[in-house]
Design an enzyme around this catalytic site. Structure first.
Site, short mmCIF file in Angstrom:
data_model
loop_
_atom_site.label_atom_id
_atom_site.label_comp_id
_atom_site.label_asym_id
_atom_site.label_seq_id
_atom_site.Cartn_x
_atom_site.Cartn_y
_atom_site.Cartn_z
CE LYS A 55 -32.70 -3.99 43.96
NZ LYS A 55 -33.87 -3.37 43.88
CB ILE A 56 -25.02 -7.60 42.90
CG1 ILE A 56 -24.24 -6.49 42.99
CG2 ILE A 56 -24.50 -8.72 42.10
CD1 ILE A 56 -22.81 -6.89 43.64
#
Length: 372
Positions: free
Chosen positions: A141-142
């Site tokens: 997750k970014i």
């Protein structure tokens, strides 16, 4: 076959917005896969803070790690615990991933929220987590912040699956969709395959309505604005999906699709209603569409299982959604300003949860568990 299974037939995947060691060990995730057709799991610092910071479920594993790694940094202790949970969830979902040929069956693990405004550090962290987890059905997750956008492109180019998080505005979403395509195009230039690369764009929903409704309750927009309560977030999501439908028809995307590229699915996050006056299944009932994901907290999942309504709602009433967006702008509710604020608040909120999480782990001194 129940209502949650029916969502798959409508083209929408259901992911669980929760992970916890006791839940995994007791077979809770496997039960949801078997009975409800669940195909994914998401985590975030708040979820891990609740799981690790309270109770003793992680104490024995932490004591063993501390014994073998004396003096380890608190963040390394956290990552060790988190990675074990993510690996366990990924292994539970691996048959789903294999059955769907890499189209789903993913587990998401977030880069440190401290890095939300640092592109290079985010890329390095994504590579580190990808290698440490060692599962092809991991999504890193970014955040879809300005600094996160080039990190997304670079990470996709490296062959790492990405869950883009903290999206609130359509403009931010367009930027990350572009980043996904840029990353895939770079892989093509390198002669690398792109058919097993997956990404979702996580669009947060209920927080938008909470902010807009507060403005309306405070008198912004007058009496006319009251008709917009509980409608702006859904309209915003519908407009994002309409843009997506147009985007995948473009020559640029079709060129990648011809090489096996998977679409970057829109994922609806923050789908538990925050206003008790609204139906607790509101953000599931109204956002059902092909090639989308809804990541659902356990209580909302239970509610939908009991009384949810399945239909192709996401692509319906687009003109009405467009009218809602136009009306909020005309009445001064300032959706753009709200979404900018929400990004800042979400980064701060996750950073605070990470602070609390690391503080709780630091408080669990190895000496307390020397005999565990």
């Amino acid at each position: 076959m129940g209502r949650l299974n029916d969502l798959a037939a409508a083209g929408q995947a259901v992911w669980l917005d929760f992970v916890d060691r006791k839940f995994l060990a007791a077979g809770g995730l496997q039960k949801l896969v078997d009975e409800d057709g669940l195909t994914g799991v998401t985590s975030n610092p708040t979820i891990f803070e609740k799981a690790m910071g309270h109770g003793d479920a992680y104490d024995q594993e932490l004591a063993a790690y501390d014994k073998n790694h004396p003096g380890a940094a608190t963040i390394d202790r956290y990552e060790h615990l988190a990675i074990l949970d993510i690996q366990a969830a990924a292994d539970t979902l691996r048959p789903v991933y294999d059955r769907l040929d890499g189209k789903d069956g993913y587990v998401s693990l977030e880069v440190s929220p401290y890095l939300a405004n640092d592109t290079d550090a985010t890329i390095a962290e994504a590579k580190k987590l990808w290698a440490a987890v060692g599962r092809p059905n991991l999504m890193v997750k970014i955040p879809g912040t300005p600094a996160g956008v080039p990190a997304i492109a670079a990470t996709i180019a490296e062959g790492i699956n990405v869950n883009v998080t903290l999206l609130f505005s359509i403009e931010a979403y367009k930027s990350v969709a572009e980043a996904y395509v840029t990353g895939l195009e770079e892989r093509v230039r390198q002669g690398q395959p792109i058919d097993r690369i997956a990404s979702v764009a996580s669009f947060f929903v209920s927080r938008i309505d909470a902010k807009i409704d507060d403005k309306i309750d405070a008198g912004v927009g007058g009496e006319e604005a009251k008709a917009l309560k509980g409608k702006v977030a859904i309209a915003n999501a519908k407009m994002a999906y309409a843009w997506y439908q147009d985007f995948i028809k473009t020559e640029r995307w079709q060129a990648l699709a011809a090489k096996g590229a998977q679409v970057q699915r829109l994922l609806w996050a923050s789908t538990g209603t925050k206003n008790p006056d609204y139906p607790d299944t509101l953000y599931l009932d109204t956002l059902i569409g092909k090639d989308t994901v809804n990541t659902v907290p356990p209580k909302t999942m239970d509610a939908f299982r009991e009384r949810g309504t399945v239909g192709q709602t996401l692509a319906a009433d687009i003109d009405a959604a467009r009218d809602v967006i136009a009306a909020q702008e005309r009445l001064g509710l300032d959706l753009n300003g709200v979404t900018d604020t929400l990004v800042e608040e979400a980064v701060a909120s996750f950073s605070k949860a990470f602070d609390d999480l690391l503080g709780a782990i630091a408080a669990k001194h190895p000496a307390e568990h020397a005999t565990s």
